[in-house]
Design an enzyme around this catalytic site. Sequence first.
Site, PDB file in Angstrom:
ATOM      1  N   GLY A 193       0.837  -1.199   0.000  1.00  0.00           N
ATOM      2  CA  GLY A 193       0.000   0.000   0.000  1.00  0.00           C
ATOM      3  C   GLY A 193       0.867   1.243   0.000  1.00  0.00           C
ATOM      4  O   GLY A 193       1.629   1.467   0.946  1.00  0.00           O
ATOM      5  N   ALA A 194       0.771   2.029  -1.083  1.00  0.00           N
ATOM      6  CA  ALA A 194       1.633   3.218  -1.202  1.00  0.00           C
ATOM      7  C   ALA A 194       0.828   4.491  -0.974  1.00  0.00           C
ATOM      8  O   ALA A 194       0.930   5.465  -1.724  1.00  0.00           O
ATOM      9  CB  ALA A 194       2.314   3.232  -2.574  1.00  0.00           C
ATOM     10  N   CYS A 245     -15.061   7.729   9.228  1.00  0.00           N
ATOM     11  CA  CYS A 245     -14.323   8.907   8.792  1.00  0.00           C
ATOM     12  C   CYS A 245     -15.315  10.069   8.694  1.00  0.00           C
ATOM     13  O   CYS A 245     -15.936  10.263   7.647  1.00  0.00           O
ATOM     14  CB  CYS A 245     -13.717   8.561   7.425  1.00  0.00           C
ATOM     15  N   CYS A 290      -5.976  17.065  14.723  1.00  0.00           N
ATOM     16  CA  CYS A 290      -6.663  17.215  13.438  1.00  0.00           C
ATOM     17  C   CYS A 290      -7.018  18.646  13.107  1.00  0.00           C
ATOM     18  O   CYS A 290      -7.337  19.441  14.006  1.00  0.00           O
ATOM     19  CB  CYS A 290      -7.972  16.424  13.477  1.00  0.00           C
TER      20      CYS A 290
END
Length: 432
Positions: free
Chosen positions: A8-9, A159, A353
């Site tokens: 996973g990039a 999310c 955040c």
Amino acid sequence: MADIVVLGAGLGGTLVSFELIDQMRPGDRLTLIGQSGAYQFVPSNPWVAVGWRKREDVEVDLTEVARRMKIRLLTMGARRVHPAEKRVELENGESVSYDYLVIATGPDLAFDEIAGFGPDAHTQSICQTGHAEKAHVAFEAFCRNPGPLVVGAVQGASCFGPAYEFALILETELRRRRLRDRVPMTFVTAEPYIGHLGLDGVGDTKGLLESEFRQRHIKWITNARVTAVTSAKMMVDEIALGGSVQASHEVPFTYAMLLPAFRGVPAIRGVEGLVNPRGFVLVDEYQRNPTFPEIFAIGVCVAIPPTGATPVPVGVPKTGFMIESMVTAVAHNIGALLKGAPVSARPTWNAVCLADFGDGGVAFIAQPQIPPRNVNWAAKGAWVHLAKVGFEKYFLRKIRSGESEPFYERFLLDQLNIHKLKEPQIDETPHA
Ligand code: FAD
């Protein structure tokens, strides 16, 4: 010599590759497997969807970075992980063997769980840059023929921040275009209250976000379970404590974007001992899978239980700062194992955040992420929008340059006195 493979990039996979380079011995090899050669900065997708960014602004070509850093980059994607054989099967049928594997495959987007839902049906998405581009084309068409607008996150979603961001960015853009008076807006969410965010709130996010919605005339439906979507209507049940349907709504829309529930990607889903029934990777306090201790996992693909029971299922968000704490711990732990030492680094899983509203925003710090907390702080102001733009530029530069420990980040965290929120906790009596 050891073979280390990162699967996973995206955010976690790219960063852990950079940090692993510093941990490796001469002769150790690092392979990064992605589904393309491009890194996409996912937090900028809401801006792509309103036309404030183009794909080329938020994408980095990883091939040159990987070549420079001596990382073998494979871009055909993985079909399946075979932990018992310590190999990853690629989409082209070949296999890559590993001594250590880091899984960083992010989410599979479960649009198919609701009829009519998702970018191949009647609602838009901002989860991928390609989706956000499509959402932008639809938004321009919407502006030529405005009507009701629905934004939110469905049952099982985790999310929530980007849903609030997108609702408020759209509201800002519609005011700038002098169209806001023609657009009734509704926020539909599985959360039990506005500002819950999958975290049972942080500081007064309930008050801050409710107040923002009231001031901007955005109505909301909480405890929402979306049962079906047609081209013009969303069927929404409002669920009471205990699970009964308290009210049913047919919410009309001309434009809608709701975050889906996430699950593990097909390459790992159903692998016995590796993942939970939803396909998320099971990890211990060192981010290591208990059944296959040579496998570590970071980011959205990690299994984390919800903060508590809610009438409608609500997951815990895995935010960028929290993921970076997993990255640092995993790089440290694999580095220790390579040197013959036991793992000892535990991620903090703290959350820091910035939620952008286009002309302002809300920032929050949760330490730890699950309440009760030692630090439980939220604030809003115009500075949040500016900070988010600055962070985007800084982060993309960091990926392009392949830096793992840039001075700027250390300096900033020191200034805010939150450096310790990200650094892993090191055991004094490490485990084997
Ligand atoms: P990703 O970045 O999604 O990376 C996963 C990678 O795995 C992808 O590149 C994918 O192609 C690859 N992959 C999947 N399957 C395979 C396979 N079989 N073979 C090879 N590769 C595979 N967090 C914040 O802290 N701040 C924000 O502002 C913020 N904004 C967000 C906005 C949106 C719209 C979303 C959806 C999330 C946001 N997040 C934010 C949450 C989180 O930081 C991001 O989702 C982050 O990108 C997650 O990192 P990750 O590495 O877990 O997954």
